[in-house]
Write a protein that holds these residues in place. Structure first.
Motif, PDB file in Angstrom:
ATOM      1  N   GLY A  30      48.852  51.728  30.698  1.00 31.95           N
ATOM      2  CA  GLY A  30      47.575  51.654  30.008  1.00 31.95           C
ATOM      3  C   GLY A  30      46.467  51.093  30.860  1.00 31.95           C
ATOM      4  O   GLY A  30      46.600  50.971  32.084  1.00 31.95           O
ATOM      5  N   PRO A  31      45.372  50.720  30.204  1.00 32.15           N
ATOM      6  CA  PRO A  31      44.197  50.267  30.953  1.00 32.15           C
ATOM      7  C   PRO A  31      44.441  48.937  31.664  1.00 32.15           C
ATOM      8  O   PRO A  31      45.340  48.176  31.294  1.00 32.15           O
ATOM      9  N   PRO A  32      43.622  48.659  32.679  1.00 33.50           N
ATOM     10  CA  PRO A  32      43.816  47.419  33.451  1.00 33.50           C
ATOM     11  C   PRO A  32      43.442  46.172  32.665  1.00 33.50           C
ATOM     12  O   PRO A  32      42.662  46.215  31.712  1.00 33.50           O
ATOM     13  N   HIS A  33      44.019  45.075  33.101  1.00 32.50           N
ATOM     14  CA  HIS A  33      43.635  43.752  32.629  1.00 32.50           C
ATOM     15  C   HIS A  33      42.539  43.294  33.599  1.00 32.50           C
ATOM     16  O   HIS A  33      42.745  43.311  34.813  1.00 32.50           O
ATOM     17  N   VAL A  34      41.398  42.891  33.067  1.00 30.24           N
ATOM     18  CA  VAL A  34      40.263  42.538  33.918  1.00 30.24           C
ATOM     19  C   VAL A  34      39.903  41.074  33.727  1.00 30.24           C
ATOM     20  O   VAL A  34      39.749  40.602  32.595  1.00 30.24           O
TER      21      VAL A  34
ATOM     22  N   GLY B 206      39.564  37.681  51.339  1.00 33.91           N
ATOM     23  CA  GLY B 206      40.875  37.055  51.317  1.00 33.91           C
ATOM     24  C   GLY B 206      41.547  36.964  49.961  1.00 33.91           C
ATOM     25  O   GLY B 206      42.580  36.300  49.827  1.00 33.91           O
ATOM     26  N   LYS B 207      40.973  37.614  48.954  1.00 38.31           N
ATOM     27  CA  LYS B 207      41.558  37.579  47.607  1.00 38.31           C
ATOM     28  C   LYS B 207      41.697  39.005  47.070  1.00 38.31           C
ATOM     29  O   LYS B 207      40.952  39.906  47.454  1.00 38.31           O
ATOM     30  N   ILE B 208      42.622  39.187  46.153  1.00 38.94           N
ATOM     31  CA  ILE B 208      42.839  40.496  45.537  1.00 38.94           C
ATOM     32  C   ILE B 208      41.778  40.723  44.466  1.00 38.94           C
ATOM     33  O   ILE B 208      41.686  39.954  43.504  1.00 38.94           O
ATOM     34  N   SER B 209      41.001  41.790  44.636  1.00 38.09           N
ATOM     35  CA  SER B 209      39.992  42.136  43.635  1.00 38.09           C
ATOM     36  C   SER B 209      40.480  43.251  42.712  1.00 38.09           C
ATOM     37  O   SER B 209      39.952  43.409  41.606  1.00 38.09           O
ATOM     38  N   ALA B 210      41.457  44.020  43.160  1.00 40.92           N
ATOM     39  CA  ALA B 210      42.058  45.059  42.317  1.00 40.92           C
ATOM     40  C   ALA B 210      43.492  45.283  42.769  1.00 40.92           C
ATOM     41  O   ALA B 210      43.780  45.284  43.967  1.00 40.92           O
ATOM     42  N   TRP B 211      44.377  45.461  41.791  1.00 44.14           N
ATOM     43  CA  TRP B 211      45.785  45.737  42.061  1.00 44.14           C
ATOM     44  C   TRP B 211      46.239  46.802  41.078  1.00 44.14           C
ATOM     45  O   TRP B 211      46.079  46.663  39.867  1.00 44.14           O
ATOM     46  N   ARG B 212      46.778  47.879  41.632  1.00 43.10           N
ATOM     47  CA  ARG B 212      47.322  48.954  40.811  1.00 43.10           C
ATOM     48  C   ARG B 212      48.750  49.238  41.260  1.00 43.10           C
ATOM     49  O   ARG B 212      48.996  49.441  42.440  1.00 43.10           O
ATOM     50  N   ASP B 213      49.669  49.241  40.302  1.00 42.61           N
ATOM     51  CA  ASP B 213      51.043  49.604  40.576  1.00 42.61           C
ATOM     52  C   ASP B 213      51.345  50.928  39.889  1.00 42.61           C
ATOM     53  O   ASP B 213      51.007  51.122  38.705  1.00 42.61           O
ATOM     54  N   TYR B 214      51.981  51.834  40.628  1.00 45.84           N
ATOM     55  CA  TYR B 214      52.373  53.140  40.134  1.00 45.84           C
ATOM     56  C   TYR B 214      53.890  53.213  40.134  1.00 45.84           C
ATOM     57  O   TYR B 214      54.528  52.922  41.157  1.00 45.84           O
ATOM     58  N   PHE B 215      54.468  53.569  38.992  1.00 44.03           N
ATOM     59  CA  PHE B 215      55.914  53.666  38.868  1.00 44.03           C
ATOM     60  C   PHE B 215      56.252  54.531  37.665  1.00 44.03           C
ATOM     61  O   PHE B 215      55.393  54.827  36.825  1.00 44.03           O
ATOM     62  N   ASP B 216      57.511  54.919  37.576  1.00 42.95           N
ATOM     63  CA  ASP B 216      57.998  55.739  36.486  1.00 42.95           C
ATOM     64  C   ASP B 216      58.518  54.818  35.380  1.00 42.95           C
ATOM     65  O   ASP B 216      59.430  54.016  35.615  1.00 42.95           O
ATOM     66  N   MET B 217      57.966  54.938  34.187  1.00 40.76           N
ATOM     67  CA  MET B 217      58.386  54.092  33.057  1.00 40.76           C
ATOM     68  C   MET B 217      59.847  54.316  32.684  1.00 40.76           C
ATOM     69  O   MET B 217      60.460  53.479  32.034  1.00 40.76           O
TER      70      MET B 217
ATOM     71  N   ASP C 231      38.009  36.020  40.653  1.00 42.28           N
ATOM     72  CA  ASP C 231      37.793  35.742  39.230  1.00 42.28           C
ATOM     73  C   ASP C 231      37.632  37.011  38.402  1.00 42.28           C
ATOM     74  O   ASP C 231      38.014  37.052  37.242  1.00 42.28           O
ATOM     75  N   ASP C 232      37.057  38.059  39.004  1.00 46.64           N
ATOM     76  CA  ASP C 232      36.784  39.298  38.274  1.00 46.64           C
ATOM     77  C   ASP C 232      37.768  40.419  38.609  1.00 46.64           C
ATOM     78  O   ASP C 232      37.499  41.594  38.384  1.00 46.64           O
ATOM     79  N   ALA C 233      38.931  40.054  39.118  1.00 51.11           N
ATOM     80  CA  ALA C 233      39.927  41.045  39.539  1.00 51.11           C
ATOM     81  C   ALA C 233      40.392  41.915  38.379  1.00 51.11           C
ATOM     82  O   ALA C 233      40.264  41.540  37.206  1.00 51.11           O
ATOM     83  N   SER C 234      40.950  43.065  38.745  1.00 54.77           N
ATOM     84  CA  SER C 234      41.600  43.922  37.754  1.00 54.77           C
ATOM     85  C   SER C 234      43.032  44.185  38.206  1.00 54.77           C
ATOM     86  O   SER C 234      43.317  44.265  39.406  1.00 54.77           O
ATOM     87  N   TYR C 235      43.928  44.298  37.220  1.00 54.61           N
ATOM     88  CA  TYR C 235      45.342  44.529  37.489  1.00 54.61           C
ATOM     89  C   TYR C 235      45.823  45.589  36.517  1.00 54.61           C
ATOM     90  O   TYR C 235      45.714  45.430  35.299  1.00 54.61           O
ATOM     91  N   ALA C 236      46.371  46.673  37.064  1.00 57.11           N
ATOM     92  CA  ALA C 236      46.839  47.766  36.213  1.00 57.11           C
ATOM     93  C   ALA C 236      48.250  48.175  36.602  1.00 57.11           C
ATOM     94  O   ALA C 236      48.525  48.459  37.767  1.00 57.11           O
ATOM     95  N   ASN C 237      49.131  48.177  35.617  1.00 60.50           N
ATOM     96  CA  ASN C 237      50.396  48.887  35.713  1.00 60.50           C
ATOM     97  C   ASN C 237      50.066  50.270  35.165  1.00 60.50           C
ATOM     98  O   ASN C 237      50.036  50.476  33.955  1.00 60.50           O
ATOM     99  N   VAL C 238      49.759  51.192  36.050  1.00 62.49           N
ATOM    100  CA  VAL C 238      49.115  52.449  35.689  1.00 62.49           C
ATOM    101  C   VAL C 238      49.792  53.188  34.538  1.00 62.49           C
ATOM    102  O   VAL C 238      49.095  53.615  33.613  1.00 62.49           O
TER     103      VAL C 238
END
Length: 120
Positions: A39-43, A105-116, A29-36
């Protein structure tokens, strides 16, 4: 219980199926997701879903191809992959490095790194 690697494999499959409910079921429920580079993560699941809904609304096909994946055995899975996206007439093949932190068993944080530049 499934291994962390199996959980992330299921998460990738949910994306490939464009199944937003299955994608969201993988998050705490409190996970964070960032397309680094973007900008900042969605929480929190609400903000993560809003972002993903917007992304999926412009995308007719997703194929996340995992080339390498490692599990540190303590709750972190990393994968190197190519994300192939069909967005209208535009097809994008984007090299990505993803980092996933898992809790119970759940994703609490996800960060993706890529070239825009891949979106240009």
């Amino acid at each position: 219980m499934a291994s962390n690697t199996e959980i992330i494999d299921g998460f990738m499959a949910a994306w490939n199926s464009l199944d937003i409910d299955a994608v969201m079921a993988h998050f705490t429920d409190d996970a964070s997701y960032a397309n680094v580079p973007m900008g900042p993560p969605h929480v929190g699941k609400t903000l993560i879903r809003e972002f993903i809904d917007g992304f999926m609304a412009t995308t007719t096909e997703i194929n996340f191809i995992v080339h390498h994946q490692v599990d540190d055995g303590r709750g972190v899975v990393m994968n190197e992959r190519t994300d192939i996206l069909q967005m209208g007439e535009k097809r994008i093949e984007l090299p990505v490095m993803g980092v996933f932190e898992l809790v119970d068993g759940k994703i609490s944080a996800w960060r993706d790194y890529f070239d825009m530049g891949g979106f240009a």
